[in-house]
Enzyme design. Structure first.
Site, short mmCIF file in Angstrom:
data_model
loop_
_atom_site.label_atom_id
_atom_site.label_comp_id
_atom_site.label_asym_id
_atom_site.label_seq_id
_atom_site.Cartn_x
_atom_site.Cartn_y
_atom_site.Cartn_z
N ASN A 54 9.69 13.22 -13.07
CA ASN A 54 10.34 12.35 -14.04
C ASN A 54 10.66 11.00 -13.41
OD1 ASN A 54 12.24 13.93 -12.58
ND2 ASN A 54 13.86 13.46 -14.05
N GLU B 4 6.31 16.10 -17.21
CA GLU B 4 5.14 16.68 -17.88
C GLU B 4 4.20 15.59 -18.37
OE1 GLU B 4 8.40 17.29 -18.32
OE2 GLU B 4 8.68 19.03 -19.60
N CYS C 255 7.24 15.79 -25.06
CA CYS C 255 6.23 16.37 -24.17
C CYS C 255 5.42 17.44 -24.88
CB CYS C 255 6.89 16.94 -22.92
SG CYS C 255 7.47 15.65 -21.79
ZN LIG Z 1 9.72 15.66 -21.95
#
Ligand SMILES: [Zn+2]
Length: 137
Positions: free
Chosen positions: A48, A61, A95
């Site tokens: 992230n 992701e 995501c």
């Molecule tokens: Zn996400």
């Protein structure tokens, strides 16, 4: 594609490693992801990357999926997410929608969520997002 145990363990280890590179100065919540491309041969990693504006924050992701697509993959066949201490972090709605875009058409996309201490669960994209948005009706 069923994720073979050896592949799953390798993906979990790689996602755990890349999680350490997360840029998460605002939440302190580090996440790592490993994605297998549709060829089943190569694993792509992401962490992230937060932003002061919050809305521009990228989840691990999506970083991993974008890396796979930019390297030439047309689909993804499995996603491993490592984050959370007591319970595995689950993919967010954004995501899941991006996963739906690149999921294989004829088999379930496997999603494995894992804590930093290797407690994991395995499900499919359809479990998390049974009816994704689509322009096709
Ligand atoms: Zn996400």
């Amino acid at each position: 594609m069923a994720v073979e145990k050896a592949m799953l363990l390798a993906m979990m280890a790689a996602a755990k490693d890349v999680r350490e590179r997360a840029y998460a100065p605002y939440s302190g919540f580090k996440v790592g992801a490993a994605v297998v491309g549709g060829t089943g041969k190569k694993v792509y990693l992401g962490c992230n990357v937060e932003n002061a504006s919050y809305g521009l924050t990228l989840c691990a992701e999506r970083v991993a999926i974008c890396r796979a697509i930019s390297e030439g993959e047309k689909t993804i066949s499995a996603v491993v997410v490592v984050g959370g201490e007591k319970a595995p972090a689950r993919p967010c709605g954004a995501c899941l929608q991006v996963m739906a875009e690149f999921a294989p058409k004829n088999e379930p996309l496997v999603i494995v969520t894992c804590t930093a201490s290797d407690t994991y669960t395995q499900a499919t994209l359809a479990d998390y997002l049974p009816i994704p948005f689509t322009l096709r009706s």
